[in-house]
Motif scaffolding. Structure first.
Motif, PDB file in Angstrom:
ATOM      1  N   ALA A 166      -5.461  -9.012   6.502  1.00  0.00           N
ATOM      2  CA  ALA A 166      -4.725  -8.274   5.083  1.00  0.00           C
ATOM      3  C   ALA A 166      -4.898  -7.255   5.911  1.00  0.00           C
ATOM      4  N   ARG A 167      -5.713  -6.813   6.613  1.00  0.00           N
ATOM      5  CA  ARG A 167      -6.623  -5.292   6.918  1.00  0.00           C
ATOM      6  C   ARG A 167      -5.599  -4.674   8.020  1.00  0.00           C
ATOM      7  N   ASP A 168      -4.437  -4.963   8.790  1.00  0.00           N
ATOM      8  CA  ASP A 168      -3.682  -5.139   9.703  1.00  0.00           C
ATOM      9  C   ASP A 168      -2.893  -5.423   9.461  1.00  0.00           C
ATOM     10  N   TRP A 169      -2.382  -6.549   8.301  1.00  0.00           N
ATOM     11  CA  TRP A 169      -1.336  -6.220   8.281  1.00  0.00           C
ATOM     12  C   TRP A 169      -1.181  -4.952   6.907  1.00  0.00           C
ATOM     13  N   LEU A 170      -2.054  -4.534   5.949  1.00  0.00           N
ATOM     14  CA  LEU A 170      -1.782  -2.714   5.115  1.00  0.00           C
ATOM     15  C   LEU A 170      -1.572  -2.118   6.606  1.00  0.00           C
ATOM     16  N   ILE A 171      -2.066  -1.960   7.832  1.00  0.00           N
ATOM     17  CA  ILE A 171      -1.810  -0.449   8.513  1.00  0.00           C
ATOM     18  C   ILE A 171      -0.373  -0.476   8.855  1.00  0.00           C
ATOM     19  N   ILE A 216     -10.053  -6.340  -6.479  1.00  0.00           N
ATOM     20  CA  ILE A 216      -9.910  -5.059  -6.340  1.00  0.00           C
ATOM     21  C   ILE A 216      -8.713  -4.765  -6.357  1.00  0.00           C
ATOM     22  N   ASP A 217      -9.585  -3.494  -7.382  1.00  0.00           N
ATOM     23  CA  ASP A 217      -8.255  -2.971  -8.501  1.00  0.00           C
ATOM     24  C   ASP A 217      -7.899  -1.532  -7.738  1.00  0.00           C
ATOM     25  N   VAL A 218      -6.946  -1.524  -7.483  1.00  0.00           N
ATOM     26  CA  VAL A 218      -6.755   0.125  -7.163  1.00  0.00           C
ATOM     27  C   VAL A 218      -6.040   0.578  -7.306  1.00  0.00           C
ATOM     28  N   PRO A 219      -5.801   2.239  -7.797  1.00  0.00           N
ATOM     29  CA  PRO A 219      -4.337   3.003  -8.896  1.00  0.00           C
ATOM     30  C   PRO A 219      -3.252   2.321  -7.928  1.00  0.00           C
ATOM     31  N   GLU A 220      -2.201   2.493  -8.656  1.00  0.00           N
ATOM     32  CA  GLU A 220      -0.525   3.267  -8.403  1.00  0.00           C
ATOM     33  C   GLU A 220      -0.317   3.840  -7.234  1.00  0.00           C
ATOM     34  N   ALA A 221      -0.927   4.841  -7.051  1.00  0.00           N
ATOM     35  CA  ALA A 221      -0.671   5.807  -6.041  1.00  0.00           C
ATOM     36  C   ALA A 221      -1.525   5.936  -5.334  1.00  0.00           C
ATOM     37  N   THR A 222      -2.332   4.515  -4.281  1.00  0.00           N
ATOM     38  CA  THR A 222      -3.295   4.057  -3.547  1.00  0.00           C
ATOM     39  C   THR A 222      -2.404   3.772  -2.594  1.00  0.00           C
ATOM     40  N   PRO A 223      -2.438   4.177  -0.886  1.00  0.00           N
ATOM     41  CA  PRO A 223      -1.295   4.137  -0.097  1.00  0.00           C
ATOM     42  C   PRO A 223      -2.355   3.341   0.711  1.00  0.00           C
ATOM     43  N   PRO A 224      -1.399   2.207   1.198  1.00  0.00           N
ATOM     44  CA  PRO A 224      -1.695   1.242   2.537  1.00  0.00           C
ATOM     45  C   PRO A 224      -3.513   1.488   3.288  1.00  0.00           C
ATOM     46  N   ARG A 225      -2.961   2.473   3.712  1.00  0.00           N
ATOM     47  CA  ARG A 225      -4.619   3.197   4.945  1.00  0.00           C
ATOM     48  C   ARG A 225      -5.361   2.967   3.606  1.00  0.00           C
ATOM     49  N   GLN A 226      -5.682   3.240   2.320  1.00  0.00           N
ATOM     50  CA  GLN A 226      -6.695   3.388   1.586  1.00  0.00           C
ATOM     51  C   GLN A 226      -7.503   1.793   0.929  1.00  0.00           C
ATOM     52  N   MET A 227      -6.463   0.989   0.462  1.00  0.00           N
ATOM     53  CA  MET A 227      -6.666  -0.353   0.582  1.00  0.00           C
ATOM     54  C   MET A 227      -7.251  -1.001   1.838  1.00  0.00           C
ATOM     55  N   ALA A 228      -6.612  -0.692   2.593  1.00  0.00           N
ATOM     56  CA  ALA A 228      -6.927  -1.328   3.898  1.00  0.00           C
ATOM     57  C   ALA A 228      -8.632  -1.136   3.963  1.00  0.00           C
ATOM     58  N   ARG A 282     -10.704  -0.750   1.818  1.00  0.00           N
ATOM     59  CA  ARG A 282     -11.156  -1.298   0.450  1.00  0.00           C
ATOM     60  C   ARG A 282     -11.579  -2.522   0.802  1.00  0.00           C
ATOM     61  N   LEU A 283     -10.246  -2.968   1.722  1.00  0.00           N
ATOM     62  CA  LEU A 283     -10.803  -4.214   1.938  1.00  0.00           C
ATOM     63  C   LEU A 283     -11.677  -4.758   3.174  1.00  0.00           C
ATOM     64  N   ASP A 284     -12.287  -3.982   4.046  1.00  0.00           N
ATOM     65  CA  ASP A 284     -12.955  -3.963   5.203  1.00  0.00           C
ATOM     66  C   ASP A 284     -14.214  -3.567   4.655  1.00  0.00           C
ATOM     67  N   GLU A 285     -14.465  -2.648   3.225  1.00  0.00           N
ATOM     68  CA  GLU A 285     -15.779  -2.574   2.875  1.00  0.00           C
ATOM     69  C   GLU A 285     -15.873  -3.965   2.495  1.00  0.00           C
ATOM     70  N   ARG A 286     -15.048  -4.788   1.298  1.00  0.00           N
ATOM     71  CA  ARG A 286     -15.436  -5.418   0.913  1.00  0.00           C
ATOM     72  C   ARG A 286     -15.829  -6.594   1.195  1.00  0.00           C
ATOM     73  N   PHE A 287     -15.085  -6.976   2.115  1.00  0.00           N
ATOM     74  CA  PHE A 287     -14.876  -7.996   2.707  1.00  0.00           C
ATOM     75  C   PHE A 287     -15.333  -8.585   4.690  1.00  0.00           C
ATOM     76  N   GLY A 288     -15.213  -7.633   4.986  1.00  0.00           N
ATOM     77  CA  GLY A 288     -15.796  -6.942   6.586  1.00  0.00           C
ATOM     78  C   GLY A 288     -14.645  -7.548   7.207  1.00  0.00           C
ATOM     79  N   SER A 289     -15.068  -8.397   8.181  1.00  0.00           N
ATOM     80  CA  SER A 289     -14.786  -8.854   8.908  1.00  0.00           C
ATOM     81  C   SER A 289     -13.210 -10.447   8.607  1.00  0.00           C
ATOM     82  N   GLY A 290     -13.716 -10.487   7.128  1.00  0.00           N
ATOM     83  CA  GLY A 290     -13.127 -12.194   7.136  1.00  0.00           C
ATOM     84  C   GLY A 290     -11.890 -11.662   6.260  1.00  0.00           C
ATOM     85  N   ALA A 291     -11.315  -9.904   5.928  1.00  0.00           N
ATOM     86  CA  ALA A 291     -10.071  -9.964   6.086  1.00  0.00           C
ATOM     87  C   ALA A 291      -9.490  -8.476   6.447  1.00  0.00           C
ATOM     88  N   GLN A 292      -9.974  -9.228   7.984  1.00  0.00           N
ATOM     89  CA  GLN A 292      -8.908  -8.277   9.391  1.00  0.00           C
ATOM     90  C   GLN A 292      -7.289  -8.535   9.359  1.00  0.00           C
TER      91      GLN A 292
END
Length: 664
Positions: free
Chosen positions: A630-635, A604-616, A618-628
């Motif tokens: 990491a997604r919570d840590w970004l939030i 998942i390649d994201v621009p430098e200006a991407t905030p953590p919430r958008q990064m989370a 993208r993780l949810d779209e790609r991996f679903g519950s498998g990235a729970q």
């Protein structure tokens, strides 16, 4: 108004005009050293390019540039008869720099111009290393750095003052490195020389003296050497004769020096008496091999980096030309005798005259020999008779004697009866030789003046002088200055003929002569300090620096070791500074960057200006519950950024990040 118009120009035009102005500053000091066509062509090209920038017109095509380049090559070869070497190379580099501005379209072209400008700036020091040249090149350096910084600010229209401040800080931060390299980088022999001698028509010294070919002599107030005497032991003014080339061979018009050790030459047999004068000479570049010393020097001058040998004529010569400012120490005696006490075959070259030359002077010598008052007289009596003739015969000392013919001694003694020191000394020595008295011409400097600011004794090119040495039975070579018989003030009190001052200098001198002299003395003292501490910083002074910091017998190898040690220390300090600076950056942003790198590893390649919430997201779209996790840590990372009391939450998040398992 011009300034507002420049400020209102488009950025490309403004930046181009600024760069052209900097190039003009680089090339301006080179104008006296360049062929006239080179300076004119460079100026036309720069003005042409500036006009195109202001009017927003297209640049000339490649055929125009090729034609100008071809003209430059032909003109350079026609002027210098070569395309290689210093003078031809500088001519080409100046024109190439100017022509390169005609294809200044992209940043890449600008960078080529910048670095070509840096190189051209260095060529100014091939011809002059004076304080003024250094100051002008410092301004040019800051200008080029400003243009370079400005080129790295492509967005918008940043003010040039902002780029200039950055360039100034860059130069200031680089100054310590420059200072260390200047102090410790090993000094090597010069790779090139100074311009060829151009003394014709001006005061100064040369290895030859062609009498009568200069109708008017211009006084050159340029400094030839500076002398600093040890203590208060300054010789009397009447004894200040600084010996240069000794001219003993005469072809009827031109005086030249004998080979240093010609066959049959006799040793100097120097005999000294009285007090010794110890002093230090700072000699300007002469592109000649001779050294300047106070008459007479018994021991070899101490000049680092040169091999010095003495000649039978009491002259000290280096094995290579003095092409740089040099400083050396010497000890001299103003009371001395030299040469054989009895006449020998080795004196024969000093009585030779070209057959048939100066017949009236030869006849005058024969008449003096027949004079009953001089019958059986010694050579000293004939010398006094010749000096008396100069005192009472209506002769004058002038810088405008007019052109002489072939028999210069005849014309001086009987027709023109006027000349500067070379006419007088030459005519006197020819008469002595016609009397069968060995004689020769000594050239050098006589007189000078004390700079009251730094107490150095200053010798100018206008102090250049020529006098005679006559051999006398039982005494050897004796100095005789025939110019003093005509103009005693020139020799005794040093009231030399003064050049006409310029308009500004004349106005200042008329308003306040004392202020004018003080300003001149102060400037020369500053220039002398530049020469002593910068230009004359030799390898021997580098080794003396090592002695002062504890080395007992420093060598070039020690110098290299110290330089490398300082470079390693500077590198370690730079690394430490980098680590410290990185630690001072925003730790939250650094942790976010590490998270972005983990996402990139997960595909998942994201621009430098991407905030953590958008990064989370993208993780949810790609991996679903498998990235729970990491997604919570970004939030939580985003929430910590905006918390009113963040406390130690960031440290906890950092520790959790190390343990966190990111999806792949």
């Amino acid at each position: 108004m011009l300034i507002p118009r420049l400020q209102n120009l488009p950025r490309d035009a403004r930046d181009t005009l600024f760069l052209l102005a900097v190039i003009g500053l680089i090339l301006l000091p080179q104008v006296p050293n360049l062929p006239w066509w080179c300076s004119m062509l460079a100026a036309i090209v720069l003005l042409w390019r500036g006009t195109l920038a202001v009017q927003a017109k297209p640049l000339p095509g490649k055929w125009w540039r090729a034609a100008l380049l071809a003209i430059t090559l032909v003109a350079t070869y026609s002027t210098h008869r070569t395309l290689l070497g210093r003078d031809a190379g500088v001519t080409l580099i100046v024109i190439l720099l100017a022509l390169k501005t005609l294809e200044l379209r992209a940043r890449r072209d600008a960078f080529v111009v910048f670095f070509l400008g840096f190189f051209t700036m260095l060529t100014n020091f091939f011809y002059s290393q004076s304080l003024m040249t250094a100051f002008a090149m410092l301004l040019a350096l800051l200008g080029l750095l400003t243009a370079l910084v400005n080129a790295h600010m492509p967005v918008g229209k940043p003010p040039l003052a902002q780029a200039a401040r950055t360039a100034g800080w860059m130069a200031l931060l680089g100054a310590p490195i420059m200072l260390v390299l200047f102090m410790l980088f090993p000094r090597m022999a010069p790779l090139w020389g100074t311009p060829s001698d151009a003394m014709a028509g001006r005061t100064g010294l040369s290895n030859t003296m062609r009498v009568g070919t200069i109708a008017e002599l211009a006084l050159d107030e340029g400094i030839a050497a500076r002398i600093r005497f040890d203590g208060d032991r300054v010789p009397p003014r009447a004894a200040l004769y600084f010996r240069g080339p000794v001219l003993s061979r005469f072809d009827g018009r031109e005086w030249t020096a004998l080979p240093p050790f010609s066959r049959g030459s006799i040793p100097p047999s120097l005999r000294v008496r009285g007090e010794v004068s110890s002093y230090e000479v700072t000699l300007e570049p002469t592109n000649r091999a001779w050294l300047l010393t106070l008459d007479a020097t018994a021991d070899k001058p101490n000049l680092s980096g040169y091999e010095i040998f003495g000649t039978p004529e009491l002259q000290w010569i280096a094995t290579r030309p003095i092409s740089d400012l040099v400083r050396y120490r010497a000890k001299s005696f103003t009371q001395f005798q030299s040469g054989p006490l009895r006449r020998t075959a080795g004196l024969q070259p000093y009585v030779e005259l070209p057959p048939g030359s100066n017949p009236r002077t030869v006849a005058l010598a024969a008449q003096m020999r027949r004079d009953p008052a001089l019958a059986g007289a010694s050579s000293q009596a004939f010398v006094q008779a010749a000096l008396q003739r100069l005192r009472t015969g209506g002769y004058s000392y002038t810088l405008e004697p007019g052109l002489y013919g072939d028999d210069t001694a005849d014309q001086f003694w009987f027709d023109i009866k006027a000349g500067f020191c070379e006419h007088i000394a030459s005519a006197f020595v020819v008469l002595m030789r016609a009397l069968d008295i060995p004689a020769r011409i000594v050239t050098g400097y006589q007189g000078g003046e004390v700079n009251n600011v730094d107490n150095y004794w200053v010798l100018r090119n206008s102090d250049a002088h020529a006098w005679a040495e006559v051999w006398q039975e039982g005494a050897g070579w004796v100095r005789v200055d025939p110019t003093g018989a005509i103009s005693p003030d020139r020799v005794g009190q040093f009231r030399r003929l003064a050049p006409q001052p310029g308009l500004l200098a004349g106005a200042m001198e008329a308003m306040n002569p004392t202020l004018s002299q003080t300003l001149r003395a102060t400037w020369e003292a500053v220039n002398n300090g530049w020469n002593q501490w910068i230009l004359n910083y030799t390898q021997s002074r580098q080794l003396d620096l090592l002695k002062n910091i504890g080395f007992e017998a420093p060598s070039l190898q020690d110098l290299v070791v110290v330089l490398l040690a300082l470079m390693v220390a500077a590198s370690l300090l730079g690394a430490a500074w980098t680590l410290w600076e990185r630690s001072q950056h925003d730790p939250w942003l650094r942790l976010l960057g590490q998270a972005r790198a983990r996402l990139k590893q997960a595909g998942i390649d994201v621009p430098e200006a991407t905030p953590p919430r958008q990064m989370a997201a993208r993780l949810d779209e790609r991996f679903g519950s498998g990235a729970q996790a990491a997604r919570d840590w970004l939030i939580r990372l985003e929430a910590q950024r905006y918390a009113k009391s963040p406390g130690d939450a960031l440290s906890a998040l950092r520790a959790e990040f190390r343990r966190l398992s990111w999806p792949r």
